[in-house]
Design an enzyme around this catalytic site. Structure first.
Site, PDB file in Angstrom:
ATOM      1  N   ARG A 139      -0.081   6.948  -3.304  1.00 31.66           N
ATOM      2  CA  ARG A 139      -1.241   7.841  -3.215  1.00 31.66           C
ATOM      3  C   ARG A 139      -0.848   9.171  -2.573  1.00 31.66           C
ATOM      4  O   ARG A 139      -1.296  10.236  -3.014  1.00 31.66           O
ATOM      5  CB  ARG A 139      -2.380   7.197  -2.427  1.00 31.66           C
ATOM      6  CG  ARG A 139      -3.624   8.080  -2.429  1.00 31.66           C
ATOM      7  CD  ARG A 139      -4.795   7.482  -1.685  1.00 31.66           C
ATOM      8  NE  ARG A 139      -5.530   6.512  -2.483  1.00 31.66           N
ATOM      9  CZ  ARG A 139      -6.696   5.980  -2.102  1.00 31.66           C
ATOM     10  NH1 ARG A 139      -7.255   6.336  -0.952  1.00 31.66           N
ATOM     11  NH2 ARG A 139      -7.302   5.101  -2.871  1.00 31.66           N
ATOM     12  N   ARG A 158      -4.362  -4.985  -4.414  1.00 34.83           N
ATOM     13  CA  ARG A 158      -5.822  -4.889  -4.360  1.00 34.83           C
ATOM     14  C   ARG A 158      -6.404  -5.019  -5.754  1.00 34.83           C
ATOM     15  O   ARG A 158      -5.956  -4.354  -6.678  1.00 34.83           O
ATOM     16  CB  ARG A 158      -6.224  -3.561  -3.723  1.00 34.83           C
ATOM     17  CG  ARG A 158      -5.659  -3.459  -2.312  1.00 34.83           C
ATOM     18  CD  ARG A 158      -6.249  -2.350  -1.483  1.00 34.83           C
ATOM     19  NE  ARG A 158      -5.626  -2.378  -0.158  1.00 34.83           N
ATOM     20  CZ  ARG A 158      -5.908  -1.520   0.816  1.00 34.83           C
ATOM     21  NH1 ARG A 158      -6.806  -0.564   0.619  1.00 34.83           N
ATOM     22  NH2 ARG A 158      -5.306  -1.630   1.992  1.00 34.83           N
ATOM     23  N   ARG A 164      -6.272   5.128  -7.298  1.00 31.14           N
ATOM     24  CA  ARG A 164      -6.766   3.767  -7.045  1.00 31.14           C
ATOM     25  C   ARG A 164      -6.024   2.816  -7.965  1.00 31.14           C
ATOM     26  O   ARG A 164      -6.250   2.786  -9.168  1.00 31.14           O
ATOM     27  CB  ARG A 164      -8.276   3.721  -7.305  1.00 31.14           C
ATOM     28  CG  ARG A 164      -8.954   2.432  -6.862  1.00 31.14           C
ATOM     29  CD  ARG A 164     -10.463   2.484  -7.081  1.00 31.14           C
ATOM     30  NE  ARG A 164     -11.096   3.516  -6.277  1.00 31.14           N
ATOM     31  CZ  ARG A 164     -11.458   3.372  -4.997  1.00 31.14           C
ATOM     32  NH1 ARG A 164     -11.246   2.217  -4.393  1.00 31.14           N
ATOM     33  NH2 ARG A 164     -12.020   4.348  -4.340  1.00 31.14           N
ATOM     34  N   GLU A 211      -8.979  10.182   0.837  1.00 29.73           N
ATOM     35  CA  GLU A 211      -8.576   9.312   1.936  1.00 29.73           C
ATOM     36  C   GLU A 211      -7.130   8.835   1.768  1.00 29.73           C
ATOM     37  O   GLU A 211      -6.756   8.301   0.738  1.00 29.73           O
ATOM     38  CB  GLU A 211      -9.512   8.098   1.992  1.00 29.73           C
ATOM     39  CG  GLU A 211      -9.182   7.146   3.113  1.00 29.73           C
ATOM     40  CD  GLU A 211     -10.010   5.862   3.035  1.00 29.73           C
ATOM     41  OE1 GLU A 211     -11.168   5.927   2.598  1.00 29.73           O
ATOM     42  OE2 GLU A 211      -9.469   4.814   3.416  1.00 29.73           O
ATOM     43  N   SER A 254      -6.438   5.179   7.342  1.00 29.22           N
ATOM     44  CA  SER A 254      -7.630   4.613   7.942  1.00 29.22           C
ATOM     45  C   SER A 254      -7.247   3.943   9.259  1.00 29.22           C
ATOM     46  O   SER A 254      -6.436   3.023   9.285  1.00 29.22           O
ATOM     47  CB  SER A 254      -8.242   3.592   6.985  1.00 29.22           C
ATOM     48  OG  SER A 254      -9.488   3.192   7.480  1.00 29.22           O
TER      49      SER A 254
END
Length: 445
Positions: free
Chosen positions: A408, A278, A293, A367, A370
């Site tokens: 994460r 990403r 991130r 988070e 998802s």
RNA sequence: GGAGAGGUGGCUGAGUGGCUUAAAGCAACGGUUUGCUAAACCGUCGUACGCCCAAAAGGUGUACCGGGGGUUCGAAUCCCCCCCUCUCCGCCA
């Protein structure tokens, strides 16, 4: 993507979805373009019908041996008469050809605009979806476990990772720039342990494990809904017209693209572990600390392809959320489930839940998962269909959810399992995947 | 990367400019026959979009033979570009 017929028949629903999701979509223009598209097709079809009819006559006029020709002569037509008839017909065919070219040229333009506009129409959110402007409108559904209370000064995962010698961010940056990192020793082992626990969990729950390409054609990015719009977030290899995926959802969901599946083989339950890339463009300055991130990570993803049935799709949505919760519970991590609101859910989604795991360094939930339900949004773009019990062709429905994403998830694992001496206790569920290691202690200590 | 051979329905495979409305076979589905299975026989057997029908069923038109252009009144068929697959060679974990 929605069916244009559905859109024309549910204009109010679509208009509301555009408003609530805050997406840019010129619905009126789309409807006008669609009207023109139909007119052009009708004219084109008529021209071709006439052209096909007259064209086959030409063959007869020109062939003195044909039955038609001999019948015509027998009925008193002269060869010259037939020849002039042939010329007349060819003249008309020339006119038709000219007009057909004009219609084709306009059709090409109209279809380009139609296709482009169709890609902007949002899926209509489910009735259960809270209406809200952004992440602030998300609604907590449930909370499992509670944050640990510490009786010593807690370290964050960066401090823990450095002091234990298992996370090296400076060298990750040296190698690959910002938002990169290196896991080593027990850190890397912990990372793979988490992935293996997730793989074992998801496969034991009936999902088929895949290893898939993660550099895929742009068509697949479009088909799954990441393009157009998400180009800035992906590492795109322009000269090959391919992109590095940000999730294995893309190759898994697109696996059966351009196929018509059999009713009996549904649902398809797929899982894959893949590296995810990403760019995090536009996130400058956001979540810069640590490994929250980052530009690459590994993720176990679950995808379901099912029948076009709302109830069935909802049932699988619950199932894939439960799968993720099972992993978090095995890891003994406190988390909460959030219903994502209209303004935060994205164009293609019908219903979406995030799972957020407690992270001491953020003093809040972050988070980690998802879970999205797309209806036919992706399947229609991918041309992914099935033949139902009545042998009628239907567009599939698709869903997906994270099983686990690491590193994460190492943030709460490291931070919540730290001890006052700076060591980290390995969660019981991970020990079998770490050669039985129970505790991570500083290098050389 | 170089050379050659190919890409036609779910599959195999015919088809070198117009009775192609894409043959034939296999598979699949429905039926007849049958104690059951098998076999045999008969039938059905693509996708998309438009139009007709209140809707469904159905009917009808058009497009689609890897993709895109071109030649022609007419293209699966001829020409050009691209993509992919296979074989051989080179390189390589």
């Amino acid at each position: 993507m929605l069916d244009i017929k559905y859109i024309s028949e549910h204009i109010d629903d679509v208009r509301r979805a555009i408003r609530d999701k805050r997406v840019a979509c010129d619905l009126d223009r789309l409807l006008a373009v669609n009207q023109r598209r139909k007119e052009l097709q009708t004219e084109f079809d008529k021209l071709r019908t006439e052209s096909n009819d007259l064209g086959s006559n030409v063959a007869l006029y020109r062939n003195p041996k044909s039955k038609w020709y001999q019948d015509a002569i027998a009925k008193g037509m002269t060869e010259a008469g037939i020849k002039s008839e042939a010329e007349k017909t060819q003249g008309r065919l020339g006119e038709i050809k000219g007009r057909t070219k004009e219609v084709e040229a306009e059709t090409k333009l109209v279809l380009e605009e139609f296709d482009r506009l169709m890609l902007t129409v949002p899926q209509v959110p489910s009735a259960k979806t809270p209406v809200g402007p952004d992440a602030n409108g998300n609604v907590e559904v449930r909370r499992v476990g509670s944050p640990r209370k510490f009786d010593f000064d807690v370290k964050d995962h960066v401090q823990l990772g450095e002091s234990l010698g298992i996370l090296d961010i400076p060298r990750g940056v040296k190698l690959a720039g910002t938002r990169n990192y290196v896991l080593r020793g027990p850190g890397a082992m912990l990372h793979y342990a988490v992935l293996r626990l997730a793989v074992d969990t998801i496969t034991s729950r009936g999902f088929e494990l895949f290893n898939v390409p993660i550099l895929v054609k742009d068509d697949m990015m479009r088909g799954t809904g990441y393009y157009p719009g998400g180009e800035e977030q992906a590492y795109r290899c322009e000269r090959d017209e391919k992109s590095l995926v940000g999730t294995a959802e893309v190759p898994l969901t697109a696996f059966h693209t351009d196929e018509i599946l059999d009713d009996a083989e549904l649902p398809k339950k797929f899982a894959a572990v893949s590296t995810c890339f990403r760019r995090e463009a536009g996130a400058a300055g956001k979540d810069t600390a640590g490994i929250y991130r980052i530009h690459f990570f590994d993720k176990v993803e679950q995808v379901v392809i099912c029948r076009a049935d709302e109830a069935e799709s909802e049932r699988f949505h619950h199932e894939i959320i439960a799968n993720a919760e099972a992993v978090l519970q095995a890891l003994e991590l406190p988390y909460r489930v959030m219903a994502v609101c209209t303004g935060d859910m994205g164009q293609g989604k019908v219903e979406m839940y995030d799972i957020e795991t407690w992270m001491p360094s953020r003093n809040g939930y972050g988070e980690t998962h998802s879970a999205s339900r797309f209806g036919e949004f992706q399947a229609r773009r991918l041309n992914l269909k099935y033949r139902d019990g009545a042998k009628k062709v239907q567009v599939c429905h698709t869903l997906n959810n994270t099983v686990i994403a690491s590193p994460r998830i190492l943030i709460p694992i490291l931070e919540l399992n730290q001890n006052s001496d700076g060591s980290v206790t390995v969660p019981k569920a991970l020990r079998p995947y770490m050669n039985g290691m129970e505790r991570i202690t500083p290098r050389g200590a």
